[in-house]
Design a protein around this motif. Structure first.
Motif, PDB file in Angstrom:
ATOM      1  N   GLU A  82      51.916  48.761  32.636  1.00  0.00           N
ATOM      2  CA  GLU A  82      52.078  49.110  31.379  1.00  0.00           C
ATOM      3  C   GLU A  82      51.305  48.647  30.261  1.00  0.00           C
ATOM      4  O   GLU A  82      50.775  47.578  30.443  1.00  0.00           O
ATOM      5  N   PRO A  83      50.819  49.487  29.471  1.00  0.00           N
ATOM      6  CA  PRO A  83      49.647  49.023  28.429  1.00  0.00           C
ATOM      7  C   PRO A  83      49.819  48.086  27.533  1.00  0.00           C
ATOM      8  O   PRO A  83      49.107  47.610  26.787  1.00  0.00           O
ATOM      9  N   THR A  84      51.162  47.714  27.592  1.00  0.00           N
ATOM     10  CA  THR A  84      51.765  46.636  26.601  1.00  0.00           C
ATOM     11  C   THR A  84      51.506  44.997  27.579  1.00  0.00           C
ATOM     12  O   THR A  84      51.857  44.173  26.738  1.00  0.00           O
ATOM     13  N   ALA A  85      51.239  45.100  28.747  1.00  0.00           N
ATOM     14  CA  ALA A  85      51.083  43.813  29.508  1.00  0.00           C
ATOM     15  C   ALA A  85      49.855  43.681  30.109  1.00  0.00           C
ATOM     16  O   ALA A  85      49.092  44.855  30.492  1.00  0.00           O
ATOM     17  N   LEU A  86      49.290  42.366  30.211  1.00  0.00           N
ATOM     18  CA  LEU A  86      47.980  42.220  30.964  1.00  0.00           C
ATOM     19  C   LEU A  86      48.385  42.319  32.279  1.00  0.00           C
ATOM     20  O   LEU A  86      49.657  41.928  32.879  1.00  0.00           O
ATOM     21  N   PRO A  87      47.467  42.328  33.387  1.00  0.00           N
ATOM     22  CA  PRO A  87      47.564  42.447  34.786  1.00  0.00           C
ATOM     23  C   PRO A  87      47.990  40.992  35.097  1.00  0.00           C
ATOM     24  O   PRO A  87      47.594  39.981  34.355  1.00  0.00           O
ATOM     25  N   ALA A  88      48.692  41.040  36.169  1.00  0.00           N
ATOM     26  CA  ALA A  88      49.059  39.757  36.987  1.00  0.00           C
ATOM     27  C   ALA A  88      47.907  38.711  36.939  1.00  0.00           C
ATOM     28  O   ALA A  88      48.177  37.498  36.681  1.00  0.00           O
ATOM     29  N   PHE A  89      46.623  39.246  37.343  1.00  0.00           N
ATOM     30  CA  PHE A  89      45.879  38.324  37.632  1.00  0.00           C
ATOM     31  C   PHE A  89      45.021  37.651  36.395  1.00  0.00           C
ATOM     32  O   PHE A  89      44.419  36.941  36.255  1.00  0.00           O
ATOM     33  N   CYS A  90      45.621  38.316  35.152  1.00  0.00           N
ATOM     34  CA  CYS A  90      45.134  37.756  33.816  1.00  0.00           C
ATOM     35  C   CYS A  90      46.175  36.692  33.180  1.00  0.00           C
ATOM     36  O   CYS A  90      45.945  36.457  32.056  1.00  0.00           O
ATOM     37  N   ASP A  91      47.104  36.171  34.066  1.00  0.00           N
ATOM     38  CA  ASP A  91      48.110  35.363  33.389  1.00  0.00           C
ATOM     39  C   ASP A  91      47.407  34.155  32.980  1.00  0.00           C
ATOM     40  O   ASP A  91      46.585  33.337  33.532  1.00  0.00           O
ATOM     41  N   GLY A  92      47.783  33.860  31.604  1.00  0.00           N
ATOM     42  CA  GLY A  92      47.143  32.441  30.926  1.00  0.00           C
ATOM     43  C   GLY A  92      46.050  32.842  30.209  1.00  0.00           C
ATOM     44  O   GLY A  92      45.437  32.183  29.422  1.00  0.00           O
ATOM     45  N   LEU A  93      45.474  34.192  30.063  1.00  0.00           N
ATOM     46  CA  LEU A  93      44.389  34.669  29.559  1.00  0.00           C
ATOM     47  C   LEU A  93      44.617  35.535  28.459  1.00  0.00           C
ATOM     48  O   LEU A  93      45.550  36.239  28.373  1.00  0.00           O
ATOM     49  N   SER A  94      43.588  35.467  27.558  1.00  0.00           N
ATOM     50  CA  SER A  94      43.748  36.581  26.371  1.00  0.00           C
ATOM     51  C   SER A  94      43.058  37.991  26.810  1.00  0.00           C
ATOM     52  O   SER A  94      42.312  37.840  27.641  1.00  0.00           O
ATOM     53  N   VAL A  95      43.127  38.752  25.913  1.00  0.00           N
ATOM     54  CA  VAL A  95      42.373  40.054  26.005  1.00  0.00           C
ATOM     55  C   VAL A  95      41.039  39.815  25.530  1.00  0.00           C
ATOM     56  O   VAL A  95      40.544  39.018  24.706  1.00  0.00           O
ATOM     57  N   GLY A  96      40.096  40.219  26.444  1.00  0.00           N
ATOM     58  CA  GLY A  96      38.629  40.096  26.179  1.00  0.00           C
ATOM     59  C   GLY A  96      38.117  38.925  27.246  1.00  0.00           C
ATOM     60  O   GLY A  96      36.752  38.677  27.115  1.00  0.00           O
ATOM     61  N   ASP A  97      38.906  38.042  27.819  1.00  0.00           N
ATOM     62  CA  ASP A  97      38.482  37.033  28.558  1.00  0.00           C
ATOM     63  C   ASP A  97      37.957  37.406  29.942  1.00  0.00           C
ATOM     64  O   ASP A  97      38.593  38.344  30.488  1.00  0.00           O
ATOM     65  N   PRO A  98      36.971  36.965  30.722  1.00  0.00           N
ATOM     66  CA  PRO A  98      36.575  37.510  31.716  1.00  0.00           C
ATOM     67  C   PRO A  98      37.640  37.359  32.685  1.00  0.00           C
ATOM     68  O   PRO A  98      38.347  36.406  32.996  1.00  0.00           O
ATOM     69  N   ILE A  99      37.776  38.171  33.689  1.00  0.00           N
ATOM     70  CA  ILE A  99      38.662  38.313  34.860  1.00  0.00           C
ATOM     71  C   ILE A  99      38.407  37.390  35.690  1.00  0.00           C
ATOM     72  O   ILE A  99      37.068  37.023  35.989  1.00  0.00           O
ATOM     73  N   PRO A 100      39.248  36.308  36.322  1.00  0.00           N
ATOM     74  CA  PRO A 100      38.857  35.207  37.311  1.00  0.00           C
ATOM     75  C   PRO A 100      38.094  35.780  38.413  1.00  0.00           C
ATOM     76  O   PRO A 100      38.135  36.938  39.063  1.00  0.00           O
ATOM     77  N   ASP A 126      38.085  35.376  41.785  1.00  0.00           N
ATOM     78  CA  ASP A 126      38.887  35.195  42.777  1.00  0.00           C
ATOM     79  C   ASP A 126      40.028  36.291  42.726  1.00  0.00           C
ATOM     80  O   ASP A 126      40.775  36.672  43.534  1.00  0.00           O
ATOM     81  N   ALA A 127      40.104  37.000  41.614  1.00  0.00           N
ATOM     82  CA  ALA A 127      41.309  37.929  41.238  1.00  0.00           C
ATOM     83  C   ALA A 127      40.993  39.290  41.994  1.00  0.00           C
ATOM     84  O   ALA A 127      40.031  39.792  42.306  1.00  0.00           O
ATOM     85  N   VAL A 128      42.359  39.761  42.712  1.00  0.00           N
ATOM     86  CA  VAL A 128      42.048  41.022  43.417  1.00  0.00           C
ATOM     87  C   VAL A 128      43.325  41.790  42.649  1.00  0.00           C
ATOM     88  O   VAL A 128      44.245  41.558  42.250  1.00  0.00           O
TER      89      VAL A 128
END
Length: 149
Positions: free
Chosen positions: A54-72, A74-76
């Motif tokens: 859903e566009p209202t939630a960040l992907p699971a691999f972005c838990d604890g991060l904000s919009v615009g933060d680099p994706i970790p 090791d995220a898949v």
């Protein structure tokens, strides 16, 4: 900004979408020809709906991060592909000739100054010549007037 390439120009295309962040760099190195090189690595950032959620939630691999933060790193994604895509851009640094514009202006102004002085001298000479001719004409006219009396 590297994202400012015009997509309409032949030979250029914009590989950045504006949702990337610098994840590494800038790095400075020296090319084989001795010229300095700058390299920056851009990576995708956490955005809404990136993994089809859903566009209202960040992907699971972005838990604890904000919009615009680099994706970790090791995220898949759900299908097992790496979530973070990185692109490294290189640019050759050329200091150019920083004094050239100043020297060019000094040269142009010098030529204009010399031209101004030459034209000013010509006008002064012409004025002196006209004043001399006017004085000679006045003397000749005065001599005619005194002789005719």
């Amino acid at each position: 900004s590297l994202a400012g390439l015009d997509e309409g120009e032949a030979g250029y295309f914009n590989v950045l979408t504006g949702t990337e962040a610098v994840v590494d760099g800038p790095f400075y190195a020296e090319a084989t020809n001795g010229r300095p090189i700058v390299a920056m690595t851009f990576g995708t950032t956490c955005q809404f709906g990136l993994d089809g959620a859903e566009p209202t939630a960040l992907p699971a691999f972005c838990d604890g991060l904000s919009v615009g933060d680099p994706i970790p790193a090791d995220a898949v994604t759900a299908d097992g592909n790496p979530a973070r895509v990185e692109q490294t851009f290189f640019a050759f640094y050329d200091a150019g000739a920083p004094y050239f514009p100043s020297l060019l202006m000094i040269g142009i102004l010098g030529v204009l100054f010399v031209l101004h002085m030459v034209l000013l001298a010509r006008d002064e000479k012409r004025e002196r010549m006209e004043a001399t001719e006017a004085a000679a004409e006045a003397v000749e006219s005065e001599e005619r007037d005194t002789v005719s009396v």
